[in-house]
Design a protein around this motif. Structure first.
Motif, PDB file in Angstrom:
ATOM      1  N   ARG A  16      58.714  23.061  46.737  1.00 48.66           N
ATOM      2  CA  ARG A  16      59.772  22.988  45.749  1.00 48.66           C
ATOM      3  C   ARG A  16      59.329  23.793  44.529  1.00 48.66           C
ATOM      4  NH1 ARG A  16      60.881  17.358  43.213  1.00 48.66           N
ATOM      5  NH2 ARG A  16      62.044  18.761  41.824  1.00 48.66           N
ATOM      6  N   GLY A  25      65.315  22.153  43.476  1.00 44.89           N
ATOM      7  CA  GLY A  25      64.150  21.474  44.018  1.00 44.89           C
ATOM      8  C   GLY A  25      64.453  20.039  44.399  1.00 44.89           C
ATOM      9  N   VAL A  63      64.413  18.768  48.377  1.00 47.93           N
ATOM     10  CA  VAL A  63      63.459  17.739  48.788  1.00 47.93           C
ATOM     11  C   VAL A  63      64.175  16.476  49.245  1.00 47.93           C
ATOM     12  CG1 VAL A  63      61.644  16.177  47.970  1.00 47.93           C
ATOM     13  CG2 VAL A  63      61.548  18.613  47.408  1.00 47.93           C
TER      14      VAL A  63
END
Length: 345
Positions: free
Chosen positions: A189, A197, A201
């Motif tokens: 990330r 990010g 994730v």
């Protein structure tokens, strides 16, 4: 035929009516507006932009805000230049100019943008590197400045946005790797607070959970979006007592540095670890070939420009169905870097 006077003569209506129709004024009926726009297109009418700017208080400039540092040096040549080409292809039709607004990595982005806005520098703005919570969105909304974001944010002012389909990439990557027997999968990330990010994730976590697996915290690697960041991820991964058997790289250029770190340790992608990444022009020279996700950056730029113009009254007639709030698809390109299959007992 370029003059508005000749366009009015051709249609046998007043210059004022033609001008109001071209500028999207509400006091022109739809049939007249349609005739004027059709005739302008047919006869190649080109507006006098400088005079129009003086009358309307506009600049005919659109700003594309970026942050210098890792965002530029890491992927500027492989990502933003292609996006810019698509954006300017649209703006050029309307005699608009695209200007990059470069905010130093040492300055608060909202402060920088506030200064630009105070100067009345641009008629509209495209924001990139959207943060999880982004004060720039509130600023532009409060000032009633047309804007579109490249990326989503939890700060919602009802603005249009386009974003890469990071959820789709995450889901497809995890499903592909799990189907090949991988159970210990790492992901990367960005190092900062950009929203992509979090989005990436979280979907990786959900995708693994759907297979009865967990995303271990030590297998989430933060990196700057450049070769150095990829190299650092590779070194950190190799130092683990129990290495993952696969990894998904979120940024384009980190694959190059990641490959280099593996090579120095005698570890080969596709043989010793499965690797999935994102396409960049440099990635095509990697060996083994990188399994990666690719998209048309120029088409993304075109969509960004058309979406922004669809929010601006003077251009709304040209883009009545402007794209808004869309996840931009990425296509999987088969390579050899994820060829490793894990045979479970």
């Amino acid at each position: 035929m370029k003059g508005i006077r000749r366009l009015a003569q051709h249609l046998d209506i007043s210059i004022g009516t033609v001008s109001r129709a071209l500028n999207g004024r509400p006091d022109v009926n739809e049939e007249t507006r349609r005739r004027v726009l059709a005739a302008a297109k047919e006869l190649g009418y080109v507006p006098n932009q400088s005079g129009r700017s003086l009358r309307q208080g506009t600049t005919n400039i659109i700003g594309f805000m970026m942050q210098t540092g890792t965002e530029i040096t890491g992927q500027g040549d492989t990502f933003f230049m292609s996006v810019f080409d698509g954006v300017q292809a649209v703006f050029g039709r309307h005699k608009l100019d695209l200007v990059a607004l470069l905010c130093s990595s040492e300055e608060d982005p909202a402060d920088y943008l506030s200064r630009v806005v105070a100067r009345g520098f641009a008629d509209g703005v495209i924001l990139s590197a959207t943060q999880r919570h982004d004060a720039r969105v509130e600023l532009l909304s409060e000032r009633n400045i047309p804007f579109v974001t490249l990326g989503r944010t939890l700060t919602d002012a009802g603005q249009p946005w386009l974003d890469l389909d990071f959820e789709g990439m995450a889901q497809a990557s995890i499903d592909r790797l799990v189907a090949r027997g991988h159970r210990r999968i790492a992901v990367t990330r960005p190092h900062d607070d950009v929203n992509l990010g979090y989005v990436f994730v979280e979907r990786c976590r959900e995708a693994l959970a759907s297979h009865g697996l967990a995303l271990e915290e030590e297998l989430i690697f933060r990196s700057t979006p450049n070769e150095a960041g990829g190299y650092q991820v590779g070194r950190e991964l190799l130092s683990l007592d129990e290495r993952p058997t696969a990894i998904v790289l979120i940024n384009e250029t980190i694959a190059i540095g990641f490959y280099r770190a593996l090579s120095e340790a005698g570890v080969k992608p596709g043989r010793d670890i499965a690797v999935i990444g994102r396409y960049s022009p440099h990635a095509q020279f990697l060996s083994p070939s990188l399994t990666c996700f690719r998209l048309s950056l120029r088409d993304l730029g075109v969509a960004l420009a058309e979406t922004l113009l669809s929010t601006m009254p003077v251009f709304r007639e040209h883009y009545p169905h402007g794209t808004a709030n869309k996840l931009w698809p990425m296509e999987l390109v088969e390579g050899a870097s994820d060829a490793l299959h894990i045979h479970q007992p």
